[in-house]
Design an enzyme around this catalytic site. Structure first.
Site, short mmCIF file in Angstrom:
data_model
loop_
_atom_site.label_atom_id
_atom_site.label_comp_id
_atom_site.label_asym_id
_atom_site.label_seq_id
_atom_site.Cartn_x
_atom_site.Cartn_y
_atom_site.Cartn_z
NE ARG A 290 0.60 -6.24 11.24
CZ ARG A 290 0.38 -5.58 10.12
NH1 ARG A 290 1.25 -4.71 9.69
NH2 ARG A 290 -0.72 -5.79 9.40
CE LYS B 290 -1.15 0.58 4.48
NZ LYS B 290 -0.99 1.84 5.18
CB THR B 291 3.78 2.38 1.95
OG1 THR B 291 3.10 2.00 3.13
CG2 THR B 291 4.47 3.71 2.17
CD GLN C 117 -3.99 -3.97 8.28
OE1 GLN C 117 -3.11 -3.51 9.00
NE2 GLN C 117 -3.80 -4.24 7.01
CG ASP D 293 -1.39 5.71 4.67
OD1 ASP D 293 -1.89 4.67 4.21
OD2 ASP D 293 -0.34 5.71 5.34
CD GLU D 294 -2.93 2.81 8.14
OE1 GLU D 294 -3.95 2.07 8.07
OE2 GLU D 294 -1.81 2.39 8.47
#
Length: 678
Positions: free
Chosen positions: A600, A35-36, A253, A222-223
């Site tokens: 993670r 995503k980044t 998330q 973002d997010e």
DNA sequence: ATGAGCTAGCTTTTT
DNA sequence: GCTAGCTCAT
């Protein structure tokens, strides 16, 4: 020639997400799906294709860390072309920047201070006291969270629609009114205000709204699953003109609803913005198939989600191991043994223990200290929240902004100047009655000779010193670092710390030294204070090879080769409070948290629980978390660390009805039986 | 104006 | 069982 090399190593979906730049776009990005990378490539693409100048791109994140990371990665692609990205930052920092330009529109001056939760609470306590509100009956924390909630909804005091079923809200509203006026008097804002004021300015001044909305040709967020109502309104204003807004997020998330985040924003994005294009990033580059399967199966139990199918081309990897221990001590011991084993293949930095509640780290800490395994705890007390650091900042703030009563009050008797509660109350009264600042009130009271002699002496010294420091700063143009050093010495703060020689104080001195050195990164006092107000920690401490301990919340956005997830017990995880307070919604958020935790892990994941735990002063027997029953058997390797000779009838999946009373008499009997068999 | 003594509450914490 | 935060006494 265009250098589009950075586009080459994108997969199909990523590529589409990078190059679809006009019109509203929602990118549903699963954990570890790059995503980044997509966000940063999009920015680079816009600039390279000359679709926008860097200062016409608004890129918003939630954390300073994420903003920094994005800046770094764009710079890597673009080199110095990326320097003009002046609108890349957090919601709060960008809002502050806008608000400083238009402060007068909401009755503030452009040098307003930004107060943190601590100050908010103090302010509310002060108000409660003045209004004769019994803080034992109505807790300041509840008042504060109500006010914050209203601000997140976009309500100034006049806009509040009271919930008739909660008769206390009427009282809260009275306090909110006073609180909000007080903030203006103090020339201050709280975090919520930064965004709320902007939205109100846009609403009431269409010309200002137009300046910004015309400027921002492209907006990236973002997010997005973590935005609250007011933030989504803020975005709507800024996207008004060009309507080129792209949001990246993962509904699975979303773990910050208790901070006002509304997953609704994400799920209903295409209702707010017409003709939204939705792109899914479902290829996972992080975890093995087994880890991914476990996480996916678990999250499938949630109802409110967009739904997606993560896949990987990677190997199956090890099975996810599931461990049952008799006690938390056994758990810590076995995990530390496993760490020793994995140490051969992975660095400690690439291993993490992720817990639900931060107290769980204690058992591990003790174990690691015992066996001499280096560790670091991430989270806990934040650097800028430490008392000595806040004292330093308060001194700087009052020198910088003379209306900042909160800072004045904080330092008025630190170090001790024999200014006690009575004197302070007297000054407060006088200030309130005459509508002047505490500092001005103190001066007036001295002039009128109404302060006790001993107190007067200390107070005069302080007032003169503040004058002197302001002169040092404003006229003599002394730099911010030197200024703090002068303040610390002349106020007697340094002396106070040196006089008391214990470990605590030595730490404090160390922290202040660290603060001074952190100040070097800033050109002037203003930019430093802005940073301090909006930041929580100083980046550091990643040196050395250490195992990481942190909450699952804090682990979001990070990845590790080896991840341990201890304490999967009913009541702790999912946390009882979460279910009590928010029911099914709470449970789903806990499940998302579990999803975040598992995803993670890149190579190895260890989930575990203990049969027994010392909790809040009592030994309690625990049941395995209901989440454990939701994990797919075929991807698990179960290890029972309880001696079978002693307990014959222990079954891994205990057939217990969770929905009923968790501590039913039958359950208790069953637990007793287990205990006596031991 | 500081410290002993008592009580209540005890999840997470991007800014 | 621990601790923060408040009360009351010195």
């Amino acid at each position: 020639m265009l250098n589009l090399e950075y586009l080459n190593d994108l997969n199909e979906a990523q590529n589409e997400a990078v190059s679809y730049i006009d019109g509203p776009l929602l990118i549903v990005a699963g954990a570890g799906s790059g995503k980044t990378k997509v966000l940063t490539s999009r920015i680079a693409y816009m600039i390279k294709q000359k679709r926008a100048f860097p200062n016409q791109i608004l890129a918003v994140t939630f954390t300073n860390k994420a903003a920094k990371e994005m800046q770094n990665r764009v710079s890597k692609i673009l080199g110095k072309e990326a320097t003009g990205l002046s609108w890349l930052g957090t919601f709060h920092s960008i809002s502050a920047k806008i608000l400083r330009k238009h402060a007068q529109a909401v009755g503030l001056k452009s040098n307003f201070s930004i107060i943190d939760q601590d100050d908010q609470l103090r302010l509310i306590k002060n108000i409660s006291k003045a209004e004769n509100i019994d803080i034992k009956k109505i807790s300041p924390n509840v008042i504060l969270s109500t006010i914050d909630r209203w601000k997140n909804k976009g309500w100034y005091p006049d806009d509040v629609i009271l919930n008739k079923r909660d008769h206390l809200e009427k009282n809260f509203l009275e306090i909110y009114k006073i609180y909000q006026n007080k903030l203006i008097d103090l020339n201050s804002t709280d975090f919520g205000d930064l965004i709320l004021h902007c939205v109100k300015i846009f609403e009431r001044n269409k010309d200002i709204e137009e300046i910004y909305s015309k400027n921002f040709k492209y907006i990236l967020v973002d997010e997005y699953q973590d935005t609250n109502h007011i933030q989504s309104k803020w975005l709507l204003s800024l996207a008004k003109y060009h309507n080129n807004i792209s949001c990246v997020g993962d509904d699975d998330q979303s773990i910050y609803s208790w901070r006002g985040a509304e997953i609704k924003n994400f799920l209903e994005f295409d209702k707010i913005y017409e003709n939204t294009k939705i792109i899914r990033l479902e290829k996972n580059y992080r975890s093995t198939q087994n880890i991914l399967s476990v996480a996916s199966k678990l999250i499938e139990n949630n109802q409110s989600r967009v739904g997606k199918n993560l896949f990987t081309n990677g190997e199956n990897g090890d099975l996810v191991s599931l461990n049952c221990y008799r006690s938390v001590k056994d758990e810590a011991t076995d995990i530390s043994d496993k760490i020793e084993k994995y140490k051969k293949d992975f660095s400690l930095n690439n291993m993490a223990i992720l817990v639900r509640a931060i107290f769980q780290t204690r058992e591990f800490e003790e174990r690691f200290l015992k066996i001499g395994l280096p560790y670091r705890i991430i989270g806990g007390i934040k650097f800028y929240e430490r008392a000595e650091i806040k004292d330093c900042i308060a001194y700087l703030k009052i020198v910088h902004q003379d209306q900042d009563d909160l800072s004045f009050e904080r330092i008025i008797n630190v170090p001790k100047r024999s200014i006690g509660e009575t004197s302070l109350k007297q000054i407060n009264e006088f200030a309130k009655n005459n509508k002047i600042t505490l500092e001005a009130a103190a001066k007036k009271l001295i002039e009128k000779n109404e302060i006790k002699p001993k107190t007067k002496l200390g107070l005069i010294t302080l007032l003169n010193q503040i004058e002197k420091w302001r002169n040092d700063f404003v006229n003599k143009k002394i730099g911010h670092i030197k200024l703090l050093q002068i303040i610390l010495d002349e106020s007697g703060y340094s002396q106070m710390l040196k006089n008391k020689k214990d470990l605590e104080n030595e730490n404090r001195i160390e922290n202040i030294k660290e603060l001074l050195s952190a100040m070097k990164d800033f050109d002037n006092l203003e930019s430093f204070l802005e940073h301090v107000s909006l930041a929580t920690s100083i980046d550091k401490n990643w040196e050395g090879d250490k195992i990481n301990l942190m909450s699952m919340h804090a682990s979001k956005g990070l990845e590790f080769d080896v991840v341990f997830l201890p304490g999967w017990e009913e009541g702790l995880f999912p946390h009882q409070k979460s279910i009590e307070e928010k029911g099914e919604k709470g449970l789903e958020e806990e499940r998302r948290l579990a999803y975040v935790g598992i995803t993670r892990a890149k190579k190895i994941a260890n989930i575990s629980f203990s049969m027994n735990r010392f909790y809040q002063g009592d030994w309690i027997d625990c049941l395995a978390s209901r989440f454990i029953d939701e994990l797919p058997e075929e991807n698990l390797k179960k290890n029972n660390h309880i001696n079978h000779d002693q307990i014959e009838d222990f079954e891994f999946n205990q057939d217990v009805e969770f929905d009923g009373e968790i501590q039913s008499p039958g359950w208790k009997r069953y637990q007793k039986k287990l205990k006596s068999n031991r």
